[in-house]
Design a protein around this motif. Structure first.
Motif, PDB file in Angstrom:
ATOM      1  N   GLY A   1       9.132  -7.016 -20.084  1.00 41.69           N
ATOM      2  CA  GLY A   1       8.067  -7.316 -19.141  1.00 41.69           C
ATOM      3  C   GLY A   1       6.905  -6.357 -19.264  1.00 41.69           C
ATOM      4  N   GLY A   2       5.767  -6.740 -18.687  1.00 44.38           N
ATOM      5  CA  GLY A   2       4.591  -5.892 -18.712  1.00 44.38           C
ATOM      6  C   GLY A   2       3.913  -5.892 -20.072  1.00 44.38           C
ATOM      7  N   ASN A   3       2.651  -5.547 -20.091  1.00 44.26           N
ATOM      8  CA  ASN A   3       1.916  -5.474 -21.341  1.00 44.26           C
ATOM      9  C   ASN A   3       0.682  -4.601 -21.172  1.00 44.26           C
ATOM     10  N   THR A   4       0.198  -4.036 -22.274  1.00 43.76           N
ATOM     11  CA  THR A   4      -0.962  -3.159 -22.260  1.00 43.76           C
ATOM     12  C   THR A   4      -1.913  -3.587 -23.370  1.00 43.76           C
ATOM     13  N   SER A   5      -3.191  -3.222 -23.238  1.00 44.80           N
ATOM     14  CA  SER A   5      -4.144  -3.623 -24.273  1.00 44.80           C
ATOM     15  C   SER A   5      -5.335  -2.684 -24.341  1.00 44.80           C
ATOM     16  N   LEU A   6      -6.003  -2.750 -25.500  1.00 44.31           N
ATOM     17  CA  LEU A   6      -7.221  -1.977 -25.757  1.00 44.31           C
ATOM     18  C   LEU A   6      -8.209  -2.867 -26.505  1.00 44.31           C
ATOM     19  N   LYS A   7      -9.454  -2.911 -26.041  1.00 48.13           N
ATOM     20  CA  LYS A   7     -10.496  -3.679 -26.716  1.00 48.13           C
ATOM     21  C   LYS A   7     -11.273  -2.762 -27.658  1.00 48.13           C
ATOM     22  N   VAL A   8     -11.365  -3.182 -28.903  1.00 46.16           N
ATOM     23  CA  VAL A   8     -12.106  -2.441 -29.922  1.00 46.16           C
ATOM     24  C   VAL A   8     -13.099  -3.408 -30.545  1.00 46.16           C
ATOM     25  N   GLY A   9     -14.365  -3.291 -30.143  1.00 45.67           N
ATOM     26  CA  GLY A   9     -15.341  -4.261 -30.606  1.00 45.67           C
ATOM     27  C   GLY A   9     -14.947  -5.651 -30.139  1.00 45.67           C
ATOM     28  N   GLY A  10     -14.829  -6.573 -31.079  1.00 47.30           N
ATOM     29  CA  GLY A  10     -14.439  -7.927 -30.724  1.00 47.30           C
ATOM     30  C   GLY A  10     -12.959  -8.188 -30.859  1.00 47.30           C
TER      31      GLY A  10
ATOM     32  N   MET B   1       1.964  -3.582 -31.305  1.00 48.56           N
ATOM     33  CA  MET B   1       0.614  -3.979 -30.911  1.00 48.56           C
ATOM     34  C   MET B   1       0.040  -4.999 -31.897  1.00 48.56           C
ATOM     35  N   VAL B   2      -0.512  -6.078 -31.362  1.00 49.91           N
ATOM     36  CA  VAL B   2      -1.018  -7.183 -32.172  1.00 49.91           C
ATOM     37  C   VAL B   2      -2.529  -7.335 -31.961  1.00 49.91           C
ATOM     38  N   PRO B   3      -3.321  -7.497 -33.054  1.00 51.17           N
ATOM     39  CA  PRO B   3      -4.767  -7.671 -32.926  1.00 51.17           C
ATOM     40  C   PRO B   3      -5.148  -9.137 -32.732  1.00 51.17           C
ATOM     41  N   VAL B   4      -6.012  -9.387 -31.754  1.00 55.37           N
ATOM     42  CA  VAL B   4      -6.439 -10.750 -31.433  1.00 55.37           C
ATOM     43  C   VAL B   4      -7.963 -10.795 -31.402  1.00 55.37           C
ATOM     44  N   GLU B   5      -8.544 -11.853 -31.974  1.00 53.74           N
ATOM     45  CA  GLU B   5      -9.989 -12.046 -31.950  1.00 53.74           C
ATOM     46  C   GLU B   5     -10.375 -12.633 -30.600  1.00 53.74           C
ATOM     47  N   MET B   6     -11.170 -11.885 -29.843  1.00 53.87           N
ATOM     48  CA  MET B   6     -11.413 -12.249 -28.451  1.00 53.87           C
ATOM     49  C   MET B   6     -12.352 -13.428 -28.242  1.00 53.87           C
TER      50      MET B   6
ATOM     51  N   GLN C   1      -1.773 -20.656 -26.974  1.00 58.46           N
ATOM     52  CA  GLN C   1      -1.197 -20.293 -28.272  1.00 58.46           C
ATOM     53  C   GLN C   1      -1.991 -19.120 -28.835  1.00 58.46           C
ATOM     54  N   ALA C   2      -1.875 -17.973 -28.185  1.00 61.79           N
ATOM     55  CA  ALA C   2      -2.694 -16.819 -28.558  1.00 61.79           C
ATOM     56  C   ALA C   2      -2.470 -16.382 -29.998  1.00 61.79           C
ATOM     57  N   HIS C   3      -1.297 -16.730 -30.567  1.00 60.12           N
ATOM     58  CA  HIS C   3      -1.042 -16.324 -31.949  1.00 60.12           C
ATOM     59  C   HIS C   3      -2.005 -17.013 -32.915  1.00 60.12           C
ATOM     60  N   GLN C   4      -2.641 -18.086 -32.484  1.00 61.91           N
ATOM     61  CA  GLN C   4      -3.624 -18.758 -33.331  1.00 61.91           C
ATOM     62  C   GLN C   4      -4.897 -17.934 -33.487  1.00 61.91           C
ATOM     63  N   PHE C   5      -5.061 -16.911 -32.635  1.00 61.11           N
ATOM     64  CA  PHE C   5      -6.276 -16.105 -32.655  1.00 61.11           C
ATOM     65  C   PHE C   5      -6.035 -14.689 -33.191  1.00 61.11           C
ATOM     66  N   THR C   6      -4.857 -14.431 -33.724  1.00 61.47           N
ATOM     67  CA  THR C   6      -4.576 -13.095 -34.257  1.00 61.47           C
ATOM     68  C   THR C   6      -5.413 -12.831 -35.511  1.00 61.47           C
ATOM     69  N   VAL C   7      -5.697 -11.547 -35.732  1.00 56.68           N
ATOM     70  CA  VAL C   7      -6.420 -11.125 -36.934  1.00 56.68           C
ATOM     71  C   VAL C   7      -5.356 -10.853 -37.988  1.00 56.68           C
TER      72      VAL C   7
ATOM     73  N   ALA D   1      -5.161 -10.128 -41.096  1.00 54.74           N
ATOM     74  CA  ALA D   1      -5.256  -8.993 -42.014  1.00 54.74           C
ATOM     75  C   ALA D   1      -4.798  -7.687 -41.375  1.00 54.74           C
ATOM     76  N   LEU D   2      -4.832  -7.616 -40.043  1.00 53.04           N
ATOM     77  CA  LEU D   2      -4.440  -6.386 -39.343  1.00 53.04           C
ATOM     78  C   LEU D   2      -3.067  -6.505 -38.680  1.00 53.04           C
ATOM     79  N   ASN D   3      -2.510  -7.707 -38.683  1.00 51.12           N
ATOM     80  CA  ASN D   3      -1.244  -7.945 -37.975  1.00 51.12           C
ATOM     81  C   ASN D   3      -0.054  -7.742 -38.917  1.00 51.12           C
ATOM     82  N   SER D   4       0.240  -6.493 -39.233  1.00 48.04           N
ATOM     83  CA  SER D   4       1.309  -6.193 -40.194  1.00 48.04           C
ATOM     84  C   SER D   4       2.685  -6.591 -39.697  1.00 48.04           C
ATOM     85  N   SER D   5       2.873  -6.611 -38.375  1.00 49.42           N
ATOM     86  CA  SER D   5       4.191  -6.944 -37.817  1.00 49.42           C
ATOM     87  C   SER D   5       4.484  -8.442 -37.907  1.00 49.42           C
TER      88      SER D   5
END
Length: 353
Positions: free
Chosen positions: A32-41, A61-66, A82-88, A90-94
């Motif tokens: 449960g719970g989640n945390t996030s950080l916005k870096v540019g877009g 931590m997963v990168p998503v294009e906002m 379906q937020a996984h459709q918006f992941t970046v 190239a940065l989502n190594s996991s």
């Protein structure tokens, strides 16, 4: 994207805070719970099904294009679910999917967002008089109350109604707490402040009846919970009465099932199973304690402890709102939650192996 050294240091800060939050069962339970950080877009957010407690030791931590995700939310496009459709990619190594509440984080204008299932907050958030109760506690803060909405797009839409106010604190009905700020330290400090303001002294519960529980578990597929604190849900009469009213928040439904299964007078494990026609994840035996099904996941154990902690903080005669039958169905028939449950089962299987 901002200079790498700067934002990566911030992301490491967030991971440290995430691990600290995830290690406190009064703030976060299991996945449960989640945390996030916005870096540019780009929004860096905890992956679905992962534990905040593991933030320093695992890549969660997963990168998503906002921009396209926010556009989907504003258009009430089902793709936003379906937020996984918006992941970046190239940065989502996991290769993991972003949290089911990614839309909530993306809509918050602040750079850092911490969403927790603080048991003190939940004890207020399940009350029909929540606003009246928490108003004096949160005086001086820019806060808002959001009535219950299913996590994901419905909750994001409900939160968007407060965007002009730009609240730093959100109390989510029948759910939890969100705090937001511009830096990781500032946001963690706000979380600690709100946690202290909403702190509720728990009722003391009688100790579990170890002999009775051992007798009940013998020869069955049931075991003791991982935390002794979980027994309070069954040994505290006031808490047990509240548990009998129904499900109080989403993660209870996801990991423990609809409502709480309470044994009737004279019933043992086999009698409960016969009455229900199924083996529940957990069974509350009044005055004795709780038993968990042997294959219950660590997340289920965490939620059993959470139930006891929340119930102990709700006054006996408080007006409580439980989730409706339709709200239960929305949770149990939701692909995003089925994915999270599957991850939990796979993780439990690995531990057993």
């Amino acid at each position: 994207m901002p200079e790498a050294a700067g934002w990566q240091a911030e992301l490491e800060q967030l991971k440290t805070v995430s691990a600290r939050i995830g290690s406190d069962p009064l703030l976060t339970q299991g996945a449960g719970g989640n945390t996030s950080l916005k870096v540019g877009g780009t929004l860096w957010i905890k992956a679905s099904g992962t534990w905040l407690a593991h933030a320093k030791e695992r890549d969660i931590m997963v990168p998503v294009e906002m921009a396209p995700l926010i556009a989907a939310v504003e258009a009430i496009d089902p793709a936003a679910e379906q937020a996984h459709q918006f992941t970046v990619a190239a940065l989502n190594s996991s290769g993991l999917r972003p949290s089911i509440e990614t839309t909530v984080h993306a809509l918050m204008p602040q750079r850092v967002v911490l969403h927790v299932h603080c048991v003190d907050t939940i004890a207020y958030a399940v009350r029909s008089d929540c606003i009246e109760q928490i108003g004096p506690c949160l005086a001086g803060l820019n806060w808002a109350y959001v009535p219950y909405a299913r996590p994901g797009l419905p909750l994001a839409i409900a939160i968007s109604e407060h965007r002009s106010q730009r609240p730093d604190v959100l109390v989510l009905g029948n759910h939890g707490l969100v705090v937001a700020g511009e830096t990781v330290p500032q946001t963690e400090a706000l979380l600690e402040d709100v946690k202290a303001r909403l702190r509720v002294a728990p009722r003391n519960a009688p100790a579990p009846d170890a002999d009775r529980l051992a007798q009940l578990a013998a020869g069955t597929d049931y075991r003791l919970p991982s935390s002794e604190a979980a027994h309070a849900a069954a040994t505290d009469p006031a808490g047990l009465s509240l548990a009998g009213k129904g499900s109080l928040y989403p993660d209870h439904v996801i990991f423990l099932g609809t409502g709480s299964v309470i044994a009737r007078d004279g019933e043992d494990v086999s009698a409960v199973i016969a009455r229900l026609g199924a083996s529940p994840v957990s069974i509350l035996f009044p005055g004795a304690g709780i038993l968990m099904r042997r294959d219950a996941t660590p997340g289920a154990d965490a939620m059993a402890r959470c139930l006891a902690d929340v119930l102990a903080r709700i006054p006996e005669n408080a007006p409580v709102r439980v989730l409706t039958a339709e709200e239960h169905l929305q949770l149990t028939d939701w692909d995003a939650e089925k994915y999270r449950q599957d991850l939990a089962r796979k993780g439990a299987a690995k531990k057993i192996a």
